[in-house]
Design a protein around this motif. Structure first.
Motif: not given
Length: 428
Positions: A404-428
């Motif tokens: 089962v680990w082989l199924i999930v290890t390279k799959a997308p994570e259940l978390v959103v990773h904002p792009k760098e500009p979005e991170k900067a805007a959120a921090a501001a």
């Protein structure tokens, strides 16, 4: 020619561990108190919204228009706080995992407010992410000022440990989570030197939570009985499909999150999310609302009362509700709703696969989606065993989790990773 030293860094002394145990224990106790207070306040508001108030209007908690109304208004209230109140409800839970950079202290009141509203209003998210954020912020603010010798990263780790211990009612869960992390820690010494302080915080949190009457995640189902080779195949089938369900949810997650946040105003997209959750609540019924722990107990208390069609509906509705709630700006964690999904799907496997033990079916259903949601094999095995209350499933789970680990290890994570500009805007 001098050979480079291969000696391991010296372990921390006993005196250091004992001295550091004081803040570890205090942070663990404080983490449990915060979580229990959050639970108690949200439970009182929940009873008001779903037990007392609907009776004044000739409705009940299962009345469709009441479900829609409460979740819509919950979305509007959360959106207004995130939009207008300083602190803005803290970080977007869709973009955070357990731990990380603690929020500013000024965000704590709004994090608590939106968490209480979500938990009481029936939103399909758990308390883990907001509670960890609050406890981390408080630990850094209090102990960081008392002593400059305690690294903020260690304080965050202790807050995470204490909260996880309180959430699951046992320090074992925190110890398993941190076993996979301590190898990268700069702290010298053996594995147990590194686990000493997190385990102290987790133990203090777990014991405090139990003394305060908190919930546990442990249930008891019919034991596995004598082993059969077919159990490996049955368990893998349930765990694999459950994991694939989690992977599909993770694939859709960032697109939904982007679609809601394209509406810009939190009042708009969180209210819309509340409306959709209201419709889903009408379709799935009250059992698909809230964080899912009490509803999981309801499923396991009378597992034969539900048809395969009902269990499939509960599974589908809860997955969609989890995605909508996390994408639409509500604050909360994804573990507890995922446990409900895994339980419902495990019971579906139990109903459809001839002669499959119920303890194995539930453990594997929970293992699959928890592994996809957390990417942590230890916590997936732990939650699976805790749900069924049968330690004899552990050897089977240790084998089933590998493919089962082989199924999930390279799959997308259940978390959103904002792009760098979005991170900067959120921090501001």
């Amino acid at each position: 020619m001098t050979q480079p030293s291969t000696a391991s860094p010296a372990s921390p002394g006993i005196r250091t561990l004992l001295l550091m145990s004081v803040p570890a224990l205090l942070i663990g106790i404080g983490s449990a108190v915060v979580l229990r207070a959050l639970d108690l306040v949200s439970e009182q508001l929940m009873h008001f919204l779903w037990d007392y108030l609907p009776g004044l209007f000739g409705a009940s908690e299962s009345t469709p228009w009441w479900i829609f109304l409460v979740l819509t208004l919950t979305g509007a209230a959360v959106g207004a706080i995130v939009w207008l109140i300083p602190g803005h409800g803290g970080p977007d839970s869709a973009t955070t995992e357990l731990g990380g950079t603690p929020p500013k202290l000024m965000a704590v009141p709004t994090i608590l407010a939106v968490s209480i509203l979500g938990l009481a209003g029936g939103v399909s998210l758990g308390p883990e992410n907001p509670t960890i954020a609050v406890n981390s912020a408080l630990a850094v603010a209090v102990f960081g000022r008392l002593s400059t010798k305690i690294p903020p990263a260690l304080l965050v780790m202790l807050a995470v440990s204490g909260t996880i211990g309180a959430l699951f009612g046992t320090p074992v869960a925190a110890a398993l989570v941190f076993t996979g992390m301590v190898g990268a820690m700069a702290m010298p010494g053996s594995l147990w030197d590194k686990l000493f302080l997190p385990l102290a915080a987790a133990g203090a949190g777990a014991v405090t939570m139990l003394l305060l009457g908190g919930e546990t995640i442990s249930f008891t189902l019919a034991p596995l009985g004598d082993y059969e080779w077919i159990f490996l195949l049955q368990g893998f089938a349930v765990a694999a499909v459950s994991a694939i369900l989690g992977v599909l949810a993770a694939f859709v997650f960032p697109y939904l999150h982007r679609a809601f946040h394209a509406l810009r105003n939190p009042l708009v997209f969180t209210t819309l999310g509340g409306m959709i959750l209201g419709v889903l609540g009408i379709i799935g019924g009250p059992i698909t609302l809230f964080k899912g722990l009490e509803q999981t107990a309801e499923l396991l208390e009378h597992p034969d009362d539900y048809t395969p069609q009902q269990l499939a509906l509960f599974t589908a509705v809860k997955v969609v509700a989890l995605l909508i709630a996390a994408s639409a700006g509500f604050r909360g964690g994804r573990i507890f709703p995922a446990v409900f999904v895994g339980t419902a799907f495990g019971l579906l496997g139990y109903a459809l696969i001839p002669d499959m033990p119920i303890s194995l079916a539930v453990a594997c259903g929970v293992l699959g989606i928890t592994l996809a949601a957390t990417r942590d094999g230890w916590i997936a095995i732990f939650v699976g065993v805790a749900l069924c209350g049968d330690v004899t499933v552990i050897p089977l789970l240790c084998l089933i989790i590998l493919p089962v680990w082989l199924i999930v290890t390279k799959a997308p994570e259940l978390v959103v990773h904002p792009k760098e500009p979005e991170k900067a805007a959120a921090a501001a």
